[in-house]
Design a protein around this motif. Structure first.
Motif, PDB file in Angstrom:
ATOM      1  N   SER A   4      -8.823   6.130  -1.866  1.00  0.00           N
ATOM      2  CA  SER A   4      -8.124   4.791  -1.562  1.00  0.00           C
ATOM      3  C   SER A   4      -7.609   4.783   0.156  1.00  0.00           C
ATOM      4  CB  SER A   4      -7.026   4.095  -2.509  1.00  0.00           C
ATOM      5  OG  SER A   4      -6.698   3.225  -2.081  1.00  0.00           O
ATOM      6  N   LYS A   5      -8.337   4.383   0.933  1.00  0.00           N
ATOM      7  CA  LYS A   5      -7.582   4.032   2.349  1.00  0.00           C
ATOM      8  C   LYS A   5      -6.151   3.545   2.413  1.00  0.00           C
ATOM      9  CE  LYS A   5     -10.043   4.170   6.397  1.00  0.00           C
ATOM     10  NZ  LYS A   5      -9.325   4.938   7.645  1.00  0.00           N
ATOM     11  N   GLY A   6      -5.527   4.078   3.331  1.00  0.00           N
ATOM     12  CA  GLY A   6      -4.180   3.658   3.830  1.00  0.00           C
ATOM     13  C   GLY A   6      -3.027   4.285   2.835  1.00  0.00           C
ATOM     14  N   TYR A   7      -1.755   4.000   3.559  1.00  0.00           N
ATOM     15  CA  TYR A   7      -0.783   4.754   3.032  1.00  0.00           C
ATOM     16  C   TYR A   7      -0.317   4.348   1.479  1.00  0.00           C
ATOM     17  CZ  TYR A   7      -0.004   5.564   8.021  1.00  0.00           C
ATOM     18  OH  TYR A   7      -0.168   5.763   9.363  1.00  0.00           O
ATOM     19  N   LYS A   8       0.432   5.466   1.069  1.00  0.00           N
ATOM     20  CA  LYS A   8       1.128   5.022  -0.437  1.00  0.00           C
ATOM     21  C   LYS A   8       2.259   4.757   0.014  1.00  0.00           C
ATOM     22  CE  LYS A   8       2.086   7.977  -3.575  1.00  0.00           C
ATOM     23  NZ  LYS A   8       1.790   9.160  -4.387  1.00  0.00           N
ATOM     24  N   THR A   9       2.652   3.373  -0.403  1.00  0.00           N
ATOM     25  CA  THR A   9       3.942   2.866  -0.235  1.00  0.00           C
ATOM     26  C   THR A   9       4.740   2.414  -1.665  1.00  0.00           C
ATOM     27  OG1 THR A   9       3.430   0.417  -0.062  1.00  0.00           O
ATOM     28  CG2 THR A   9       3.109   1.906   1.973  1.00  0.00           C
ATOM     29  N   LYS A  10       5.899   2.303  -1.573  1.00  0.00           N
ATOM     30  CA  LYS A  10       6.635   1.759  -2.665  1.00  0.00           C
ATOM     31  C   LYS A  10       6.191   0.579  -3.153  1.00  0.00           C
ATOM     32  CE  LYS A  10      11.084   1.795  -1.479  1.00  0.00           C
ATOM     33  NZ  LYS A  10      11.375   1.291  -0.419  1.00  0.00           N
ATOM     34  N   GLN A  11       5.890  -0.470  -2.289  1.00  0.00           N
ATOM     35  CA  GLN A  11       5.575  -1.742  -2.695  1.00  0.00           C
ATOM     36  C   GLN A  11       4.112  -1.718  -3.436  1.00  0.00           C
ATOM     37  OE1 GLN A  11       7.143  -0.933   0.055  1.00  0.00           O
ATOM     38  NE2 GLN A  11       8.281  -2.335   1.048  1.00  0.00           N
ATOM     39  N   ARG A  12       3.467  -0.848  -2.691  1.00  0.00           N
ATOM     40  CA  ARG A  12       1.854  -1.020  -3.636  1.00  0.00           C
ATOM     41  C   ARG A  12       2.019  -0.244  -4.833  1.00  0.00           C
ATOM     42  NH1 ARG A  12      -2.215   0.208   1.617  1.00  0.00           N
ATOM     43  NH2 ARG A  12      -1.842  -1.825   2.543  1.00  0.00           N
ATOM     44  N   GLU A  13       2.858   0.821  -5.142  1.00  0.00           N
ATOM     45  CA  GLU A  13       2.846   1.453  -6.219  1.00  0.00           C
ATOM     46  C   GLU A  13       3.432   0.411  -7.447  1.00  0.00           C
ATOM     47  OE1 GLU A  13       5.328   5.176  -6.168  1.00  0.00           O
ATOM     48  OE2 GLU A  13       5.019   5.163  -8.416  1.00  0.00           O
ATOM     49  N   ILE A  14       4.606  -0.355  -6.863  1.00  0.00           N
ATOM     50  CA  ILE A  14       5.092  -1.279  -7.777  1.00  0.00           C
ATOM     51  C   ILE A  14       3.877  -2.495  -8.363  1.00  0.00           C
ATOM     52  CG2 ILE A  14       6.684  -3.171  -7.829  1.00  0.00           C
ATOM     53  CD1 ILE A  14       8.482  -1.329  -6.024  1.00  0.00           C
ATOM     54  N   THR A  47       3.146  -9.352   1.303  1.00  0.00           N
ATOM     55  CA  THR A  47       2.601  -7.989   0.753  1.00  0.00           C
ATOM     56  C   THR A  47       1.714  -8.031  -0.389  1.00  0.00           C
ATOM     57  OG1 THR A  47       4.627  -7.050   1.862  1.00  0.00           O
ATOM     58  CG2 THR A  47       3.681  -5.586   0.477  1.00  0.00           C
ATOM     59  N   VAL A  48       2.227  -8.798  -1.373  1.00  0.00           N
ATOM     60  CA  VAL A  48       1.547  -8.941  -2.586  1.00  0.00           C
ATOM     61  C   VAL A  48       0.069  -9.661  -2.343  1.00  0.00           C
ATOM     62  CG1 VAL A  48       1.034  -9.824  -4.867  1.00  0.00           C
ATOM     63  CG2 VAL A  48       3.586  -9.021  -4.131  1.00  0.00           C
ATOM     64  N   TYR A  49      -0.095 -10.635  -1.421  1.00  0.00           N
ATOM     65  CA  TYR A  49      -1.205 -11.262  -1.107  1.00  0.00           C
ATOM     66  C   TYR A  49      -2.309 -10.202  -0.306  1.00  0.00           C
ATOM     67  CZ  TYR A  49      -0.266 -16.288  -2.160  1.00  0.00           C
ATOM     68  OH  TYR A  49      -0.142 -17.335  -3.019  1.00  0.00           O
ATOM     69  N   ARG A  50      -1.405  -9.579   0.530  1.00  0.00           N
ATOM     70  CA  ARG A  50      -2.483  -8.605   1.364  1.00  0.00           C
ATOM     71  C   ARG A  50      -2.780  -7.431   0.583  1.00  0.00           C
ATOM     72  NH1 ARG A  50       0.257  -9.843   6.962  1.00  0.00           N
ATOM     73  NH2 ARG A  50       2.003  -8.992   6.215  1.00  0.00           N
ATOM     74  N   TYR A  51      -2.047  -6.761  -0.269  1.00  0.00           N
ATOM     75  CA  TYR A  51      -2.328  -5.628  -1.164  1.00  0.00           C
ATOM     76  C   TYR A  51      -3.416  -6.007  -1.996  1.00  0.00           C
ATOM     77  CZ  TYR A  51      -2.211  -1.327  -3.836  1.00  0.00           C
ATOM     78  OH  TYR A  51      -2.649  -0.210  -4.663  1.00  0.00           O
ATOM     79  N   ILE A  52      -3.397  -7.263  -2.951  1.00  0.00           N
ATOM     80  CA  ILE A  52      -4.334  -7.718  -3.776  1.00  0.00           C
ATOM     81  C   ILE A  52      -5.588  -8.056  -3.356  1.00  0.00           C
ATOM     82  CG2 ILE A  52      -4.745  -9.681  -5.198  1.00  0.00           C
ATOM     83  CD1 ILE A  52      -2.428  -9.633  -6.601  1.00  0.00           C
ATOM     84  N   ASP A  53      -5.515  -8.288  -1.925  1.00  0.00           N
ATOM     85  CA  ASP A  53      -6.912  -8.658  -1.259  1.00  0.00           C
ATOM     86  C   ASP A  53      -7.742  -7.485  -1.286  1.00  0.00           C
ATOM     87  OD1 ASP A  53      -6.643 -11.476  -1.014  1.00  0.00           O
ATOM     88  OD2 ASP A  53      -6.227 -11.394   0.933  1.00  0.00           O
ATOM     89  N   LYS A  54      -6.742  -6.278  -0.874  1.00  0.00           N
ATOM     90  CA  LYS A  54      -7.342  -4.783  -0.668  1.00  0.00           C
ATOM     91  C   LYS A  54      -7.821  -4.478  -1.919  1.00  0.00           C
ATOM     92  CE  LYS A  54      -5.681  -0.994   2.174  1.00  0.00           C
ATOM     93  NZ  LYS A  54      -6.669  -0.018   1.786  1.00  0.00           N
ATOM     94  N   LEU A  55      -7.382  -4.665  -3.256  1.00  0.00           N
ATOM     95  CA  LEU A  55      -7.468  -4.173  -4.387  1.00  0.00           C
ATOM     96  C   LEU A  55      -8.912  -4.923  -4.909  1.00  0.00           C
ATOM     97  CD1 LEU A  55      -4.299  -4.157  -6.305  1.00  0.00           C
ATOM     98  CD2 LEU A  55      -5.658  -2.115  -5.565  1.00  0.00           C
ATOM     99  N   VAL A  56      -8.955  -6.079  -4.552  1.00  0.00           N
ATOM    100  CA  VAL A  56     -10.125  -6.868  -4.906  1.00  0.00           C
ATOM    101  C   VAL A  56     -11.506  -6.538  -4.035  1.00  0.00           C
ATOM    102  CG1 VAL A  56     -11.270  -9.188  -4.745  1.00  0.00           C
ATOM    103  CG2 VAL A  56      -8.921  -9.171  -5.619  1.00  0.00           C
ATOM    104  N   GLU A  57     -11.291  -6.261  -2.496  1.00  0.00           N
ATOM    105  CA  GLU A  57     -12.283  -5.672  -2.131  1.00  0.00           C
ATOM    106  C   GLU A  57     -12.718  -4.370  -2.383  1.00  0.00           C
ATOM    107  OE1 GLU A  57     -11.101  -5.485   2.185  1.00  0.00           O
ATOM    108  OE2 GLU A  57     -10.588  -7.419   2.259  1.00  0.00           O
TER     109      GLU A  57
END
Lengths: 141, 141
Positions: A4-14, A47-57
């Motif tokens: 998975s590209k990108g950093y691992k952040t607190k928010q993404r984990e949550i 942040t939720v919108y952006r990360y979910i977009d990423k997950l969908v991609e």
DNA sequence: ATAATTGCAAACACTTTGCACCTGT
DNA sequence: ACAGGTGCAAAGTGTTTGCAATTAT
């Protein structure tokens, strides 16, 4: 590999944990933010919108649009074979069921052979009432 | 009888005619307003929203949400036994097919008996690709 | 006459974007 | 150090609502 590209952040984990916890139902972005807030965790809507977009991609989540709610719903998917089975969705409780069932798959074949229509199982949702909600309704009737 | 409540106005006639003209595809409110404007006919967006809502309530039109377009699509529908058969919708061209088919109705029975789920046929749409669009795709591939 | 309809502008709801600041590597 | 992530506020969409003027009956 497909690390998975990108950093691992607190928010993404949550956010990811939340989606996995709720993987048998659709959730909206507002629900995610609100439910987390109830637990004292604050994550920005953006942040939720952006990360979910990423997950969908990446194919780790799916976006749905439903008749009832306005706005999109998201759901974690570990299976990459949602186009190989049908989905049931309870309009009462929102439960979302991946249904592996040969009989149902025969029906897709039937529609293709006899009605010349290729059903896209990943886009199709069979709406109705699940057994639990039907039982509840019977009690209240 | 079920005489349509309300006044008959110029705008309503125009909107209804447009929907009937385009009854084999779904249209958005913007498309209706824009297409009519191209013909020199001006109808307020608000009016279209309100009248279409009315038609949907009366069961003379149907509202859909699609994955591709943002916003709702509408389509004229004359039949009133839509909870007794399934519907197919082509995600390419928007064609909407009312499918009377005993074999398909077995789906509902099967899902109820073996999976304890009561399908609501009027809320369920089977999405996919119709034969014409499949043929077009093959040509372009 | 009077009840319903129209359509503008304003309000809404959901989503995306710009940007200054913060965090992971 | 620096590429990437966060989240506020602002801008975009699509849809609904308030209201004064208009129209159908």
């Amino acid at each position: 590999m497909t690390a998975s590209k990108g950093y691992k952040t607190k928010q993404r984990e949550i956010i990811l944990d939340f989606l996995i916890e709720n993987k048998e139902r659709h959730v909206t972005v507002d629900e995610i933010v609100f439910d987390l807030k109830e637990r004292g965790i604050s994550v920005g809507k953006t942040t939720v919108y952006r990360y979910i977009d990423k997950l969908v991609e990446e194919g780790r989540a799916r976006r749905f649009v439903t008749e009832e709610k306005n706005g999109a719903c998201f759901q974690y998917v570990e299976c990459n074979d949602c186009d190989e089975h049908f989905h049931l969705k309870c309009v009462e409780c929102g439960r979302f069921i991946h249904l592996e069932c040969d009989h149902l798959n025969d029906i897709a074949r039937h529609v293709y052979e006899d009605h010349k229509f290729t059903i896209d199982r990943s886009k199709t949702v069979l709406y109705g009432i699940c057994d639990e909600c039907a039982a509840k309704k019977k009690v209240n009737a």
